[in-house]
Scaffold this motif. Structure first.
Motif, PDB file in Angstrom:
ATOM      1  N   PRO A   1     -10.350   5.204  -9.611  1.00 22.56           N
ATOM      2  CA  PRO A   1     -10.177   4.417  -8.067  1.00 22.56           C
ATOM      3  C   PRO A   1      -8.027   4.475  -8.712  1.00 22.56           C
ATOM      4  O   PRO A   1      -7.432   4.360  -7.116  1.00 22.56           O
ATOM      5  CB  PRO A   1     -10.396   3.250  -7.946  1.00 22.56           C
TER       6      PRO A   1
ATOM      7  N   SER B   1       1.292   2.951  -2.951  1.00 27.33           N
ATOM      8  CA  SER B   1       0.637   3.773  -3.582  1.00 27.33           C
ATOM      9  C   SER B   1       1.795   4.263  -4.103  1.00 27.33           C
ATOM     10  O   SER B   1       1.430   5.456  -5.219  1.00 27.33           O
ATOM     11  CB  SER B   1      -0.060   5.219  -2.525  1.00 27.33           C
TER      12      SER B   1
ATOM     13  N   GLN C   1      -6.209   0.311  -5.888  1.00 31.10           N
ATOM     14  CA  GLN C   1      -8.087   0.209  -5.350  1.00 31.10           C
ATOM     15  C   GLN C   1      -8.294  -1.005  -6.126  1.00 31.10           C
ATOM     16  O   GLN C   1      -9.062  -2.114  -6.369  1.00 31.10           O
ATOM     17  CB  GLN C   1      -8.802   1.050  -5.543  1.00 31.10           C
TER      18      GLN C   1
ATOM     19  N   ASP D   1      -6.255  -3.794  -4.060  1.00 35.07           N
ATOM     20  CA  ASP D   1      -7.234  -3.856  -2.679  1.00 35.07           C
ATOM     21  C   ASP D   1      -8.822  -4.402  -2.886  1.00 35.07           C
ATOM     22  O   ASP D   1      -9.186  -5.625  -2.261  1.00 35.07           O
ATOM     23  CB  ASP D   1      -7.703  -2.734  -2.540  1.00 35.07           C
ATOM     24  N   TRP D   2      -9.053  -4.755  -4.554  1.00 31.27           N
ATOM     25  CA  TRP D   2      -9.667  -4.981  -5.327  1.00 31.27           C
ATOM     26  C   TRP D   2     -10.419  -7.080  -5.048  1.00 31.27           C
ATOM     27  O   TRP D   2     -11.030  -7.699  -4.417  1.00 31.27           O
ATOM     28  CB  TRP D   2     -10.268  -5.323  -6.719  1.00 31.27           C
TER      29      TRP D   2
ATOM     30  N   LYS E   1       1.177  -1.465  -0.303  1.00 35.99           N
ATOM     31  CA  LYS E   1      -0.342   0.234   0.232  1.00 35.99           C
ATOM     32  C   LYS E   1       0.720   1.141   0.321  1.00 35.99           C
ATOM     33  O   LYS E   1       0.639   2.202   0.538  1.00 35.99           O
ATOM     34  CB  LYS E   1      -0.722  -0.254   1.254  1.00 35.99           C
TER      35      LYS E   1
END
Ligand code: SF4
Ligand code: SF4
Length: 420
Positions: free
Chosen positions: A35, A19, A39, A43-44, A17
């Protein structure tokens, strides 16, 4: 829909994470409702895995342009863009729109356009026709469309150059050249420039009939079509690859597809010949006689701006053609360093995505003005189309300049723009 083994989905759980991927994503920078790769990807997939059932992907994956800039920076080496393309395919598995079907097959589109290129160019530059196409097919009336040439690359090549039959290969050095759809139908000059260079280096060029690499099909969620093309291409190339004959590419997107997507996203198993798939600059850089050949001639000193295509960055090769130019040319070559051009193949041709493309392209447009360049150099055909549209500057492939250096060019050569 089955996960491709080559994508190694288990790797998504290595996401820390950080980013960094979101920070690089050109779509996230201009469309705040997007997103972003973290994400949409790890994340999904974590949510899906946690739920223990298949969950339909977020529809925002359709706004991923497959530029691959996120993958380049991910320290955990998560194939974020490929996961997005796989999710696009999952979303549309019940039916592909006509627009996506058309855009997924640029070789068929090229064959069709070649029946009457003047007519296609006329309609593509007609505002009423483009507005009608936008209303009916969803192809933006404002998007740049490359010009179709009256003669394809192969027609010009067979007329001007002699290729050798396969059974003579033991006698000579040879390469297979993969021109890609853009060189074949829109800018054959790139391929002719390469044949000129290789001919002077006494390297034979083989031009087997190959399909589109499949990248446009991948980016439009048509993985089935991409895999069909890939299997056919590999079957045709295998006899050459088994004899260690390299396949060289002038388009970075085609190269990336053969080198990486075939084995990962398209899950094509078997012998790994990816080391024989080479960027044309990477191949030429190691040619002993090249520098001597190029240094014999001088062209008028130019001020070039250079745009590095996202897919060339993704190959991790650097910019080999530009390195050669630095070694042999007195012209200034100014790196634009303005990020993605925004078009991303057929992405920016879609009416709903065109505003994203234009917003991303603003940086490139501004930098070209700042550099005061005579012409822009780039290796990717669709980047060239977008840059010509944004800046009205002439855009050329490095091979065209190298070929000029290998011959006896006019001292007053200038470059002209070629897109609608
Ligand atoms: S491939 Fe490009 S557009 Fe898609 S998520 Fe990654 S950086 Fe964003
Ligand atoms: S760059 Fe890689 S590790 Fe960092 S947030 Fe994105 S996917 Fe996760």
């Amino acid at each position: 829909m089955q996960q491709p083994l080559g994508l190694q989905f288990s790797r998504f759980d290595n996401c820390t994470k950080c980013s960094l991927c979101v920070n690089q994503c050109p779509v996230s920078k201009v469309d705040w409702s997007f997103p972003g790769p973290k994400q949409l990807g790890p994340d999904w997939l974590r949510i899906e895995q946690g739920s223990g059932r298949e969950i339909a992907p977020h529809t925002a994956v359709n706004y991923c342009s497959n530029c691959k800039l996120c993958e380049n920076v991910c320290p955990s080496r998560i194939p974020l863009a490929s996961i997005n393309q796989w999710n696009k395919a999952r979303l549309i598995q019940n039916g592909l729109h006509l627009r996506e079907r058309i855009l997924a097959n640029p070789d068929r589109l090229g064959q069709f356009a070649h029946l009457w290129p003047q007519g296609i160019n006329f309609f593509a530059s007609s505002r009423p026709f483009r507005l009608l196409t936008e209303k009916t097919l969803g192809i933006s009336a404002d998007a740049p469309i490359p010009i179709y040439k009256t003669q394809t690359f192969k027609q010009l090549a067979y007329r001007s150059f002699k290729t050798i039959p396969f059974f003579d290969l033991s006698l000579s050095r040879a390469v297979v050249y993969y021109p890609g759809c853009y060189t074949q139908y829109n800018r054959p000059e790139i391929g002719i420039a390469l044949l000129n260079l290789l001919g002077r280096l006494k390297i034979h060029v083989l031009l087997p009939d190959l399909k589109c690499c499949g990248q446009p099909a991948i980016s439009n969620g048509h993985l089935h079509r991409a895999k069909e093309n890939a299997l056919e291409n590999i079957a045709i190339l295998t006899p050459y690859l088994e004899q260690s004959i390299p396949v060289i590419f002038s388009c970075p997107s085609c190269l990336l597809t053969f080198k990486e997507e075939y084995a990962t996203l398209l899950d094509i198993r078997g012998a790994d010949y990816s080391f024989l798939f080479l960027d044309v600059g990477e191949y030429l850089r190691d040619e002993a006689g090249l520098l001597n050949l190029l240094k014999q001639n001088e062209i008028r000193k130019h001020r070039f701006a250079y745009h590095e295509p996202c897919h060339l960055k993704a190959t991790g090769l650097g910019t080999p053609s530009i390195s050669i130019m630095h070694d042999v040319s007195t012209s200034d070559i100014i790196p634009l360093q303005a990020g993605c051009c925004g078009l991303s193949g057929s992405y920016g041709l879609k009416a709903d995505k065109n505003w994203v493309t234009s917003a991303i392209g603003e940086n490139v447009k501004r930098r070209i003005v700042e550099t005061k360049a005579d012409a822009v150099i780039t290796e990717c055909g669709m980047c060239a189309t977008q840059i010509g549209h944004l800046s009205h500057a002439p855009v050329i492939h490095p091979l065209e300049i190298l070929s000029e250096l290998a011959t006896s060019p006019s001292k007053n050569n200038s470059y002209k723009r070629e897109c609608l």
